[in-house]
Scaffold this active site. Sequence first.
Site, PDB file in Angstrom:
ATOM      1  N   ASP A 208      -3.923  -7.286  -7.652  1.00  0.00           N
ATOM      2  CA  ASP A 208      -5.323  -7.568  -7.953  1.00  0.00           C
ATOM      3  C   ASP A 208      -5.545  -7.246  -9.436  1.00  0.00           C
ATOM      4  O   ASP A 208      -6.227  -6.290  -9.790  1.00  0.00           O
ATOM      5  CB  ASP A 208      -6.221  -6.724  -7.055  1.00  0.00           C
ATOM      6  CG  ASP A 208      -5.985  -7.025  -5.593  1.00  0.00           C
ATOM      7  OD1 ASP A 208      -6.611  -7.939  -5.066  1.00  0.00           O
ATOM      8  OD2 ASP A 208      -5.116  -6.362  -4.973  1.00  0.00           O
TER       9      ASP A 208
ATOM     10  N   MET B 150       2.969  -9.052  -0.877  1.00  0.00           N
ATOM     11  CA  MET B 150       2.436  -8.517   0.382  1.00  0.00           C
ATOM     12  C   MET B 150       0.918  -8.472   0.314  1.00  0.00           C
ATOM     13  O   MET B 150       0.333  -8.131  -0.712  1.00  0.00           O
ATOM     14  CB  MET B 150       2.989  -7.127   0.621  1.00  0.00           C
ATOM     15  CG  MET B 150       4.437  -7.185   0.970  1.00  0.00           C
ATOM     16  SD  MET B 150       4.932  -5.724   1.857  1.00  0.00           S
ATOM     17  CE  MET B 150       6.641  -6.130   2.126  1.00  0.00           C
TER      18      MET B 150
ATOM     19  N   HIS C   3       0.839  -1.208   0.000  1.00  0.00           N
ATOM     20  CA  HIS C   3       0.000   0.000   0.000  1.00  0.00           C
ATOM     21  C   HIS C   3       0.874   1.258   0.000  1.00  0.00           C
ATOM     22  O   HIS C   3       0.595   2.225  -0.708  1.00  0.00           O
ATOM     23  CB  HIS C   3      -0.875   0.041   1.260  1.00  0.00           C
ATOM     24  CG  HIS C   3      -1.870  -1.061   1.395  1.00  0.00           C
ATOM     25  ND1 HIS C   3      -1.801  -1.990   2.410  1.00  0.00           N
ATOM     26  CD2 HIS C   3      -2.963  -1.385   0.663  1.00  0.00           C
ATOM     27  CE1 HIS C   3      -2.829  -2.830   2.309  1.00  0.00           C
ATOM     28  NE2 HIS C   3      -3.540  -2.494   1.253  1.00  0.00           N
TER      29      HIS C   3
HETATM   30  P1  AMP Z   1      -6.434  -3.882  -0.359  1.00  0.00           P
HETATM   31  O1  AMP Z   1      -6.273  -3.063   0.870  1.00  0.00           O
HETATM   32  O2  AMP Z   1      -5.890  -5.268  -0.241  1.00  0.00           O
HETATM   33  O3  AMP Z   1      -7.825  -3.813  -0.931  1.00  0.00           O
HETATM   34  O4  AMP Z   1      -5.506  -3.213  -1.470  1.00  0.00           O
HETATM   35  C1  AMP Z   1      -5.619  -1.847  -1.768  1.00  0.00           C
HETATM   36  C2  AMP Z   1      -4.803  -1.559  -2.995  1.00  0.00           C
HETATM   37  O5  AMP Z   1      -3.445  -1.916  -2.753  1.00  0.00           O
HETATM   38  C3  AMP Z   1      -5.266  -2.370  -4.222  1.00  0.00           C
HETATM   39  O6  AMP Z   1      -5.163  -1.556  -5.374  1.00  0.00           O
HETATM   40  C4  AMP Z   1      -4.266  -3.487  -4.248  1.00  0.00           C
HETATM   41  O7  AMP Z   1      -4.070  -4.029  -5.535  1.00  0.00           O
HETATM   42  C5  AMP Z   1      -3.023  -2.791  -3.755  1.00  0.00           C
HETATM   43  N1  AMP Z   1      -2.086  -3.762  -3.217  1.00  0.00           N
HETATM   44  C6  AMP Z   1      -2.334  -4.728  -2.289  1.00  0.00           C
HETATM   45  N2  AMP Z   1      -1.237  -5.471  -2.074  1.00  0.00           N
HETATM   46  C7  AMP Z   1      -0.277  -4.986  -2.894  1.00  0.00           C
HETATM   47  C8  AMP Z   1       1.075  -5.338  -3.151  1.00  0.00           C
HETATM   48  N3  AMP Z   1       1.670  -6.347  -2.524  1.00  0.00           N
HETATM   49  N4  AMP Z   1       1.761  -4.598  -4.055  1.00  0.00           N
HETATM   50  C9  AMP Z   1       1.175  -3.570  -4.706  1.00  0.00           C
HETATM   51  N5  AMP Z   1      -0.093  -3.184  -4.509  1.00  0.00           N
HETATM   52  C10 AMP Z   1      -0.822  -3.887  -3.620  1.00  0.00           C
END
Ligand code: AMP
Length: 281
Positions: free
Chosen positions: A150, A184, A37
């Site tokens: 994602d 991550m 994030h």
């Molecule tokens: P989430 O909180 O899991 O819904 O993720 C929020 C945003 O962060 C989404 O756009 C995810 O694709 C991105 N994200 C989550 N994990 C990663 C990662 N390891 N590397 C890059 N972006 C990420």
Amino acid sequence: MQIITDPKEFQSVCWSWRGQGLTSALVPTMGFLHAGHISLFTWARANAEKVAASIFVNPTQFGPNEDLDRYPRDPEGDAAKAREAGVDVLFLPEPGAMYPEGFATTVSVAGLTEGLCGASRPGHFDGVATVVAKLLLLAMPTTAVFGQKDWQQLAVIRRMVRDLDIPVAIEGRPIFRESDGLAMSSRNVYLSPQDRALAPHVQKGLQAARAWKAQGVTSARELTQRLTAYYKDAIPTARPDYVACVHPETLAPLEDASGPALMAVALFFPGARLIDNLLLD
Ligand code: AMP
């Protein structure tokens, strides 16, 4: 950093940036922030004059038997990390503020949402598209930033923004990984120590698939069979949800992987369902 819980207040602050002719970037998240994030925040900070981030564990994108109630949360730690990363406004709405009594609208992107995660998580992408449409209309940023982890979500959002003429650029950022290669994820905390030790094989398998293609294996079926066998052997405690070789843009399953090809996987570990993907070229 300003913390806002009221959607209308968030909208008025973000729209005032537009009024002043400032560029802005929005980073939507579900919180429990990790370095993946933060990499999105850092990109946003470097590429826009104002940075907004949202933390909202969106109930409508969770199925009835999924982990909504136990999704990890740490609002105070998250606020400190967001402040540190240079976020100007952190939006932390309550579910009732995003979905008030009588909420009746769903944004649904056909086709792209049918395979991969959409197949095992019915309704998930309707929840994602609807909440992201709301967040984009509240913040009206110049750019909205998402992670390639994602991949399908990113494709769905790009299509929605194109189809609905939402005037925002979508930036997709690379997957940020632990030093052992595990992508991550907020859900990694659910892994037992044993499964955490095996989890780097998720990416190792994807890299093996890339090597097989480089060695001349271009049948998508053969690549997915080999990768499935790799996972069965290397991570016996995980059950693959899908192991798929698809076109990176249309997400259509491939037969011939000699052109652009994305290997995308989801595996059920005992504690968490993990996803990862890799372009094979
Ligand atoms: P989430 O909180 O899991 O819904 O993720 C929020 C945003 O962060 C989404 O756009 C995810 O694709 C991105 N994200 C989550 N994990 C990663 C990662 N390891 N590397 C890059 N972006 C990420």
